[in-house]
Scaffold this motif. Structure first.
Motif, PDB file in Angstrom:
ATOM      1  N   PRO A  44       1.305  -1.142  -0.216  1.00 13.89           N
ATOM      2  CA  PRO A  44       0.167  -0.142   0.043  1.00 13.89           C
ATOM      3  C   PRO A  44       1.064   0.911   0.120  1.00 13.89           C
ATOM      4  N   SER A  45       0.208   2.371  -0.170  1.00 18.08           N
ATOM      5  CA  SER A  45       1.037   3.669  -0.142  1.00 18.08           C
ATOM      6  C   SER A  45       1.370   3.745   1.565  1.00 18.08           C
ATOM      7  N   ARG A  46       2.659   3.985   1.274  1.00 13.23           N
ATOM      8  CA  ARG A  46       2.746   4.841   2.457  1.00 13.23           C
ATOM      9  C   ARG A  46       2.900   6.409   2.649  1.00 13.23           C
ATOM     10  N   LEU A  47       2.549   6.857   1.599  1.00 10.28           N
ATOM     11  CA  LEU A  47       2.595   8.422   1.876  1.00 10.28           C
ATOM     12  C   LEU A  47       1.198   8.902   1.344  1.00 10.28           C
ATOM     13  N   GLY A  48      -0.018   7.977   0.750  1.00 14.59           N
ATOM     14  CA  GLY A  48      -0.770   8.283   0.754  1.00 14.59           C
ATOM     15  C   GLY A  48      -1.696   8.112   2.141  1.00 14.59           C
ATOM     16  N   GLU A  49      -1.567   7.026   2.873  1.00 12.59           N
ATOM     17  CA  GLU A  49      -1.966   6.905   3.813  1.00 12.59           C
ATOM     18  C   GLU A  49      -1.248   7.766   4.969  1.00 12.59           C
ATOM     19  N   ALA A  50      -0.253   8.505   5.169  1.00 14.15           N
ATOM     20  CA  ALA A  50       0.500   9.307   5.973  1.00 14.15           C
ATOM     21  C   ALA A  50      -0.583  10.470   5.760  1.00 14.15           C
ATOM     22  N   PHE A  51      -0.688  11.336   3.981  1.00 14.49           N
ATOM     23  CA  PHE A  51      -1.011  12.314   4.642  1.00 14.49           C
ATOM     24  C   PHE A  51      -2.587  12.267   4.564  1.00 14.49           C
TER      25      PHE A  51
END
Length: 320
Positions: free
Chosen positions: A106-113
């Motif tokens: 999964p997208s770590r960037l997407g989850e964090a933002f």
């Protein structure tokens, strides 16, 4: 480090807008002939000790009322070689390259933002340029970075460029991990101030363009003109440039049938011994229009007379 983030709202007409303030200029628009910013693209450029970076998209998994994707667009800028530059901006670029181009899930960037910017905050910050909104947006960005726990990246020595390519220009395929790594090494030199130039994820450029040494490539020539004597690094599509399809023409059968019909009419005229309308037929054609107008006038007068008669009869009955 200066931070700007764009996001689309939830409503039908809530297009992309900056959260908590916008930059002085949307500098990335100068690369629109190399990158389709409505899909996937990234760019880093550096000059005179200052760098800028733009990355899109960072997924959120959200959609608006018209079922369109709502994704984060990130713009960063700062001084070359600064601590945040190498500890935040460079690792962010590396993570974005692998998650967006390498399709890492999964997208770590997407989850964090997404966690740092819930819809409630996005609705409040969209289009707001006051100091408080600016501080809130920056604080939320730093929270997203803390959640990512970024690992500093150690750039490698650059590989030698191909002698048959365009001088000062390197190109790799965006679907190759080793090319993305080499692209990141080149972007690192821009961020740390070792070189000036641009590094672009150029989705509108193709492997066939690179194979031909980018001959007659107007967008790249324009870019080289803006950055004389500097390096340009590109990640391009890994296949041939699509061939423009010609516009459809009328089917040959239709053309043939039309010519046959024309020939048939000409044959019929020759069989009757005439090659066009006779004087009598021309007279009939000229008189047809006035006769039709006369008939219409007669019918209009008859209808008007009938209506007047009905009105008179109704008036008499009403008086009696």
């Amino acid at each position: 480090m200066e931070v700007h983030i764009m996001m689309r709202g939830e409503g039908v007409n809530e297009e992309y807008a900056f959260l908590g303030g916008e930059p002085q200029e949307e500098w990335w628009s100068a690369y629109a002939d190399l990158v389709d910013w409505n899909t996937t693209g990234g760019c880093v450029h550096s000059r005179d000790g200052v760098w800028s970076m733009y990355l899109t998209p960072i997924p959120s998994g959200r959609r608006d009322a018209r079922d369109r994707l709502r994704e984060f667009k990130l713009a960063l800028a700062g001084d070359s070689g600064h601590g945040e530059t190498m500890e935040v901006a460079l690792p962010l670029l590396g993570l974005w390259l692998e998650e967006t181009l390498g399709a890492r899930c999964p997208s770590r960037l997407g989850e964090a933002f997404s966690e740092a910017f819930p819809d409630e905050a996005i609705s409040r910050l969209r289009g707001c340029h006051d100091g408080a909104s600016r501080r809130e947006m920056t604080g939320r960005f730093k929270e997203a970075v803390r959640q990512l726990d970024l690992v500093p990246y150690a750039p490698r020595e650059l590989e030698a460029e191909s002698a048959d390519g365009l001088p000062g220009t390197w190109a790799g395929h965006l679907d190759r991990q080793r090319d993305r790594r080499s692209f990141l090494d080149r972007a690192a030199r821009l961020l740390e101030g070792a070189e000036e130039g641009a590094a672009v994820v150029a989705g509108l450029m193709y492997a066939s363009d690179a194979a031909g040494g980018f001959a007659n490539c107007a967008p790249l020539e324009e870019l080289r003109g803006r950055w004389p004597g500097s390096r340009v690094s590109l990640l391009v599509q890994p296949h041939q440039r699509p061939v423009a399809q010609p516009r459809p023409t009328a089917p040959a059968a239709d053309t043939a049938s039309g010519s046959e019909a024309t020939q048939g009419k000409a044959g019929a005229a020759s069989e009757t011994g005439t090659s066009g309308p006779t004087p009598r037929s021309r007279f009939r054609q000229r008189g047809a229009g006035p006769r039709r107008n006369l008939r219409r006038a007669v019918w209009s007068c008859a209808i008007l007379t009938a209506l007047m008669a009905v009105i008179v009869v109704l008036t008499v009955l009403a008086l009696t």
